[in-house]
Scaffold this active site. Sequence first.
Site, PDB file in Angstrom:
ATOM      1  N   ASP A   7       0.880  -1.154   0.000  1.00 50.01           N
ATOM      2  CA  ASP A   7       0.000   0.000   0.000  1.00 50.01           C
ATOM      3  C   ASP A   7       0.925   1.214   0.000  1.00 50.01           C
ATOM      4  OD1 ASP A   7      -2.337   1.655   0.430  1.00 50.01           O
ATOM      5  OD2 ASP A   7      -1.791   1.721   2.553  1.00 50.01           O
ATOM      6  N   ASP A   9       0.037   5.116   1.109  1.00 53.68           N
ATOM      7  CA  ASP A   9      -0.109   6.053   2.232  1.00 53.68           C
ATOM      8  C   ASP A   9      -0.150   5.305   3.562  1.00 53.68           C
ATOM      9  OD1 ASP A   9      -0.245   8.082   0.322  1.00 53.68           O
ATOM     10  OD2 ASP A   9      -2.428   7.991   0.221  1.00 53.68           O
ATOM     11  N   TYR A  19      -5.814  14.036   3.302  1.00 55.06           N
ATOM     12  CA  TYR A  19      -5.318  13.562   2.017  1.00 55.06           C
ATOM     13  C   TYR A  19      -3.951  14.180   1.684  1.00 55.06           C
ATOM     14  CZ  TYR A  19      -9.936  11.610   1.401  1.00 55.06           C
ATOM     15  OH  TYR A  19     -11.084  10.903   1.591  1.00 55.06           O
ATOM     16  N   ASN A  51      -5.345   3.099  -2.932  1.00 57.20           N
ATOM     17  CA  ASN A  51      -6.614   3.814  -3.109  1.00 57.20           C
ATOM     18  C   ASN A  51      -6.296   5.309  -3.141  1.00 57.20           C
ATOM     19  OD1 ASN A  51      -8.134   1.459  -2.937  1.00 57.20           O
ATOM     20  ND2 ASN A  51      -8.832   1.824  -0.849  1.00 57.20           N
ATOM     21  N   GLN A  52      -6.818   6.008  -4.128  1.00 59.21           N
ATOM     22  CA  GLN A  52      -6.589   7.452  -4.251  1.00 59.21           C
ATOM     23  C   GLN A  52      -7.900   8.169  -4.564  1.00 59.21           C
ATOM     24  OE1 GLN A  52      -3.766   9.165  -3.557  1.00 59.21           O
ATOM     25  NE2 GLN A  52      -2.889   7.236  -2.856  1.00 59.21           N
ATOM     26  N   SER A  53      -8.831   8.081  -3.617  1.00 59.94           N
ATOM     27  CA  SER A  53     -10.145   8.692  -3.837  1.00 59.94           C
ATOM     28  C   SER A  53     -10.083  10.212  -3.853  1.00 59.94           C
ATOM     29  CB  SER A  53     -11.138   8.226  -2.769  1.00 59.94           C
ATOM     30  OG  SER A  53     -10.801   8.761  -1.504  1.00 59.94           O
ATOM     31  N   CYS A  89      -6.500   3.226  -7.467  1.00 58.95           N
ATOM     32  CA  CYS A  89      -7.937   3.348  -7.676  1.00 58.95           C
ATOM     33  C   CYS A  89      -8.293   4.815  -7.497  1.00 58.95           C
ATOM     34  CB  CYS A  89      -8.704   2.486  -6.672  1.00 58.95           C
ATOM     35  SG  CYS A  89     -10.483   2.831  -6.704  1.00 58.95           S
ATOM     36  N   LYS A 101      -9.748  -1.010  -2.705  1.00 53.20           N
ATOM     37  CA  LYS A 101      -9.607  -1.943  -1.582  1.00 53.20           C
ATOM     38  C   LYS A 101     -10.683  -1.636  -0.550  1.00 53.20           C
ATOM     39  CE  LYS A 101      -5.457  -0.446  -1.200  1.00 53.20           C
ATOM     40  NZ  LYS A 101      -4.149  -0.044  -0.729  1.00 53.20           N
ATOM     41  N   ASP A 126      -1.614  -0.840   5.980  1.00 55.63           N
ATOM     42  CA  ASP A 126      -1.836  -0.314   7.325  1.00 55.63           C
ATOM     43  C   ASP A 126      -3.323  -0.251   7.683  1.00 55.63           C
ATOM     44  OD1 ASP A 126      -2.382   1.830   5.516  1.00 55.63           O
ATOM     45  OD2 ASP A 126      -1.982   3.298   7.093  1.00 55.63           O
TER      46      ASP A 126
END
Length: 175
Positions: A7, A9, A19, A51-53, A89, A101, A126
């Site tokens: 992962d 971050d 963020y 994940n990068q929403s 993502c 995820k 994490d």
Amino acid sequence: MKLLILDRDGVINFDSDAYIKSVEEWIPIPGSIEAIAQLSKAGWTVAVATNQSGIARGYYPLATLEAMHTRLRELVAEQGGELGLVVYCPHGPDERCACRKPKPGMLEAIAEYYQQDLAGVWFVGDSRGDLDAAVAVDAQPVLVKTGKGEQTLNKGVPAHTLIYPDLASVARALL
């Protein structure tokens, strides 16, 4: 092939509930860059699934995310290593995509790219979503206590999850 999936971050760089929105805010956790480089130099392929929403939320553009990943690659290269495939993502949590995820879509994309079965491959994260994604593809869930790791550990983790203080400790265990 010796494959390790990380992962981003909270594992490679410090995380923020607000963020990570710029290259300046993207700050590596001490020892993480060196760990990736050491693994790479020892014959490991290190890939990233993140994940990068923040993209879907409009907090930063795709170009900024790509600049962060370029910086990550540069730092690893400065240490004599190489970073493998980085998949992300960009969707928000309500978009019902197959990649975010805890769904396993990004891990499946890495498996397809490298033509590698993920059974037993370590996926280091994490969050509970990271660990659940690992379980979904029969990978080995590995929790680091950096980022949200301590909170995740306190809420319970899947059986057989390996636990390490940080990414540098994971690298030492694998090497």
